[in-house]
Design an enzyme around this catalytic site. Structure first.
Site, PDB file in Angstrom:
ATOM      1  N   LYS B  53       0.548  -0.671  -0.103  1.00 42.86           N
ATOM      2  CA  LYS B  53      -0.064   0.092  -0.280  1.00 42.86           C
ATOM      3  C   LYS B  53       1.259   1.441   0.043  1.00 42.86           C
ATOM      4  O   LYS B  53       0.711   2.498  -0.656  1.00 42.86           O
ATOM      5  CB  LYS B  53      -0.924  -0.196   1.133  1.00 42.86           C
ATOM      6  N   GLN B  97      -4.859  -2.193  10.089  1.00 40.64           N
ATOM      7  CA  GLN B  97      -5.004  -3.391   9.343  1.00 40.64           C
ATOM      8  C   GLN B  97      -4.943  -4.385  10.563  1.00 40.64           C
ATOM      9  O   GLN B  97      -4.838  -4.564  11.788  1.00 40.64           O
ATOM     10  CB  GLN B  97      -2.863  -3.343   9.490  1.00 40.64           C
ATOM     11  N   ASP B 120     -12.462   2.207   4.757  1.00 39.59           N
ATOM     12  CA  ASP B 120     -12.442   0.934   4.390  1.00 39.59           C
ATOM     13  C   ASP B 120     -14.093   0.469   4.096  1.00 39.59           C
ATOM     14  O   ASP B 120     -14.346  -0.221   3.729  1.00 39.59           O
ATOM     15  CB  ASP B 120     -12.041  -0.621   5.275  1.00 39.59           C
TER      16      ASP B 120
END
Lengths: 294, 294
Positions: B53, B97, B120
């Protein structure tokens, strides 16, 4: 011939269960559940619905709070009333009767209802939790909850069954699908863009019809033995009646009752369950609050 | 033979579109999107995903913020970091995460992320708005959004089609179903309690497979010409490889590619899209904030 599920009788049974619990709460804590209803304006249908709710509350020992606001009430004024009800410890459920007058943004008003008092279960946070695995909403929307109660109290199991929901409204079709999914059915949602819905409905062990189309679901669409729950209430012309109309469901009762295993009539099926589930949600909200504070 | 959808190429196209928009934002407002990633502990898979990422951000001109916390960080400490990122005006997206260490309640941490930075799209309020008609979530969950982008960029229309989603996880299956429903597909959700899923999948014009079962979907299960999107990434033993394993999807590619109209490979299908959609969500969040404040 299908077993006709008597929604009135089931609702009556649940109401007496609620009345028992209200009595217990009152004995143990000296408190009873409170349901507030906010109506804006003088719509006749809203008034009669609210009258029905008020009467049901009285019968079960639930305290009614009625806020009647004039048609021209501003959004800010309605929201101010909602905030007061949010703050009132005797109120455990708040219902704002829809539709609101055109000058009011319904979403703005509804999102102001405290989540812990959202007995309609329409708050998007509640719907999100209903959708998600491992999360539980505080309240289940009343009509879908009523549909599932009718199934379970008729001995129809849901887990592993094929369920088809016809219609995807925010208040019935969508939450009914999410509830069935949570109960481990394989769920299909059919709607106005579905081509040949009959082919899909024919595979269903459980059908929940909430499309708002009079008698759209025919006998030949139904798998023999299926459970058919009819949420539709459509008025059709009937010159033989004094009123000139009668109510019919989304299901062609005469045809489908010959094929299905279970069927709900209209009226007298899902209808009586909706108000009953509202009362049950109010009781549940009250129990949570009262037991927490004692 | 099916057209193989090249997820890598589509992702690359979208990334260069994002890079263009980032450049425009920077020229116009002197500001760039910022994506913060919080990792707790030293899981190797998390570290490598985060590395990917970070690299992608750098390539597109998006600013990375990395918060690395030790395995033993307390829930309160993690939440404190989330709050700081919520308050930081240069951060437009926050990703925590998963999985978090066992002593931390993930739900408690995730609900602290500001809704306007929840790139998200997993917040229950976001999922509720995704489910409801007439409501729009701020962010769409990345993997389902990636699946729909692959369909639309391959010229596969969704409206009125029969779509079957295999699996109902909160991060893929469920939101993918809700997205397809919003796009007017007739949607069926198939899961571990479904008996004979093949009979349902065989009726589908669009299949999204997210069950986590290596090669469970066979060629004989697929309607000729269907579009098949494979979200599965399962590792299976492969002694011919140095690593001893290789990745396969939920779809038996060899068989299904002979029947389907479109198919995504694993790897190189949905995978590259997920991170790309995260970057796109970050860009969208940044645009909303920067344009509002200028």
């Amino acid at each position: 011939m299908a077993t006709v599920i008597d929604g009135k009788a089931v609702a009556q049974t649940i109401r007496s269960e609620i009345a028992d619990e209200v009595r217990l709460l009152s004995q143990k804590y000296g408190k009873v559940p409170g349901l507030a209803v906010v109506i804006v304006g003088n719509r006749k249908d809203s008034q009669s619905y609210v009258g029905m709710k008020r009467k049901a509350c009285a019968e079960l020992g639930i305290k009614s709070f009625d806020i009647d606001l004039p048609e021209e009430a501003s959004e800010a004024e309605i929201i101010k009333n909602v905030h007061e009800l949010n703050a009132n410890p005797d109120v455990h459920g708040i219902l704002v009767q829809l539709p609101l007058p055109k000058h009011v943004n319904e979403e703005n008003v509804l999102t102001e209802i405290s989540l812990t008092k959202d007995v309609d279960g329409f708050h998007p946070l509640n719907i999100g939790k209903l959708a998600m695995k491992g999360r539980d909403p505080l309240f289940l929307p009343c009509t879908p909850k009523g549909c599932l109660e009718l199934l379970s109290r008729s001995g129809v199991s849901i887990k592993g069954k094929n369920a088809v929901v016809v219609g995807r409204s925010n208040i019935v079709g969508l939450p009914a699908s999410l509830l069935l999914l949570k109960a481990d059915a394989t769920v299909t949602i059919v709607h106005s863009h579905t081509s040949q819905p009959e082919n899909i409905i024919r595979e269903a062990d459980i059908v929940i019809a909430a499309a708002g189309q009079a008698k759209m679901i025919k006998g030949s669409w139904i798998k023999p033995g299926a459970a058919v729950i009819d949420v539709g209430t459509n008025s059709v012309d009937d010159p033989t009646r004094k009123s000139g109309y009668r109510l019919v469901g989304d299901v062609d009762f005469e045809e489908v009752s010959k094929v299905a295993g279970w069927i709900t009539p209209v009226p007298g099926g899902v209808g009586p369950m909706t108000v009953t589930m509202l009362l049950k949600n109010t009781l549940e909200g009250a129990k949570r609050t009262i037991e927490q504070n004692n």
